[in-house]
Design an enzyme around this catalytic site. Structure first.
Site, mmCIF file in Angstrom:
data_model
loop_
_atom_site.group_PDB
_atom_site.id
_atom_site.type_symbol
_atom_site.label_atom_id
_atom_site.label_comp_id
_atom_site.label_asym_id
_atom_site.label_seq_id
_atom_site.Cartn_x
_atom_site.Cartn_y
_atom_site.Cartn_z
ATOM 1 N N ILE A 156 0.843 -1.195 0.000
ATOM 2 C CA ILE A 156 0.000 0.000 0.000
ATOM 3 C C ILE A 156 0.875 1.241 0.000
ATOM 4 O O ILE A 156 1.736 1.413 0.875
ATOM 5 C CB ILE A 156 -0.937 0.027 1.223
ATOM 6 C CG1 ILE A 156 -1.806 -1.233 1.251
ATOM 7 C CG2 ILE A 156 -1.810 1.275 1.213
ATOM 8 C CD1 ILE A 156 -2.605 -1.388 2.515
ATOM 9 N N GLY A 186 8.481 4.911 2.270
ATOM 10 C CA GLY A 186 7.571 4.667 3.377
ATOM 11 C C GLY A 186 6.178 4.230 2.983
ATOM 12 O O GLY A 186 5.636 4.668 1.977
ATOM 13 N N SER A 187 5.575 3.355 3.744
ATOM 14 C CA SER A 187 4.195 2.922 3.529
ATOM 15 C C SER A 187 3.892 1.734 4.425
ATOM 16 O O SER A 187 4.408 1.656 5.531
ATOM 17 C CB SER A 187 3.926 2.582 2.073
ATOM 18 O OG SER A 187 2.539 2.563 1.865
ATOM 19 N N ARG A 188 3.079 0.767 3.909
ATOM 20 C CA ARG A 188 2.731 -0.380 4.742
ATOM 21 C C ARG A 188 2.438 -1.604 3.878
ATOM 22 O O ARG A 188 2.174 -1.497 2.681
ATOM 23 C CB ARG A 188 1.538 -0.077 5.645
ATOM 24 C CG ARG A 188 0.270 0.219 4.898
ATOM 25 C CD ARG A 188 -0.826 0.677 5.832
ATOM 26 N NE ARG A 188 -1.773 -0.388 6.120
ATOM 27 C CZ ARG A 188 -2.941 -0.183 6.709
ATOM 28 N NH1 ARG A 188 -3.284 1.018 7.114
ATOM 29 N NH2 ARG A 188 -3.759 -1.187 6.929
#
EC number: 4.1.1.65
Length: 217
Positions: A156, A186-188
């Protein structure tokens, strides 16, 4: 420690930018303080890119009944939820948030066949926003083990992460711990596991991609 291939373009652009601004400062004979400001800014930008795209060598221990962590970061979600894209039933969701200082390589949590893959263009909400998993740019990957058990994991994008990279497609065979993608800045990553899966981490734990055991089937 190696430099990841996804960082070559970013590094080249940063070096070009630093060369231009320092050349301009020297050409117009800027005072010493301005020159040192640009020198320090250049060093900071280059070091930032080098640390962000670092690719540490890791020895992966494969176990058929374990779910390896797909990314470095922090566990931010452990809950039962409805997975409406592929399974269309309730699953156990475990989510890993990756900050800009984490290694951003994504690794396959299990060994098996990619039974489903889909890329979704979308928004760039902050990664912890409740709707980021359904509204943001993302990929959905499902891997099926030989015993028929399937695990869904989803890259994501976030407010800073504006490019998701993947190296697998439907029908590919993947190995546990092998790289399947990369998310820039950056994220998930969300995982959706069968209800009843034993989770070996808790919210707030810092985890390491390809090393930390998230759960056991």
């Amino acid at each position: 420690m190696k430099f990841h291939k996804e960082g070559y373009t970013s590094l080249a652009l940063v070096i070009l930018f630093c060369f231009i601004v320092n050349a301009i400062a020297n050409y117009y004979d800027a005072n010493t303080y301005i020159k040192w400001f640009f020198y320090l800014l250049s060093a900071f930008l280059i070091l930032t890119i080098l640390q962000f795209f670092r690719s540490p060598t890791r020895k992966i221990t494969q176990e058929a009944n374990t779910i390896l962590c797909p990314a470095d970061g922090k566990v931010v979600v452990i809950e039962e939820t409805e997975e409406n894209e592929y399974f269309k039933d309730r699953r156990l969701q475990v989510s890993i948030f990756m900050s800009p200082v984490n290694v951003h390589i994504n690794r396959s949590p299990i060994t098996g066949l990619v039974s489903f893959f889909k890329y979704h263009p979308g928004k760039f909400l902050v990664a912890w926003h409740p709707k980021s998993s359904s509204d943001n740019e993302r990929t959905t990957i499902v891997v099926k083990q030989e015993n028929g058990v399937e695990v869904l994991f989803r890259q994501i994008a976030g407010a800073l992460a504006r490019r998701i990279v993947w190296y697998v497609n439907e029908g590919d065979q993947v190995e546990q711990g092998a790289e399947f993608g990369f998310i820039k800045f950056g994220s998930r990553v969300d995982l959706f596991l069968p209800i009843g899966t034993q989770v070996d981490v808790k919210i707030g734990d810092k985890v390491v991609g390809g090393k930390t055991t998230l759960a056991r089937l």
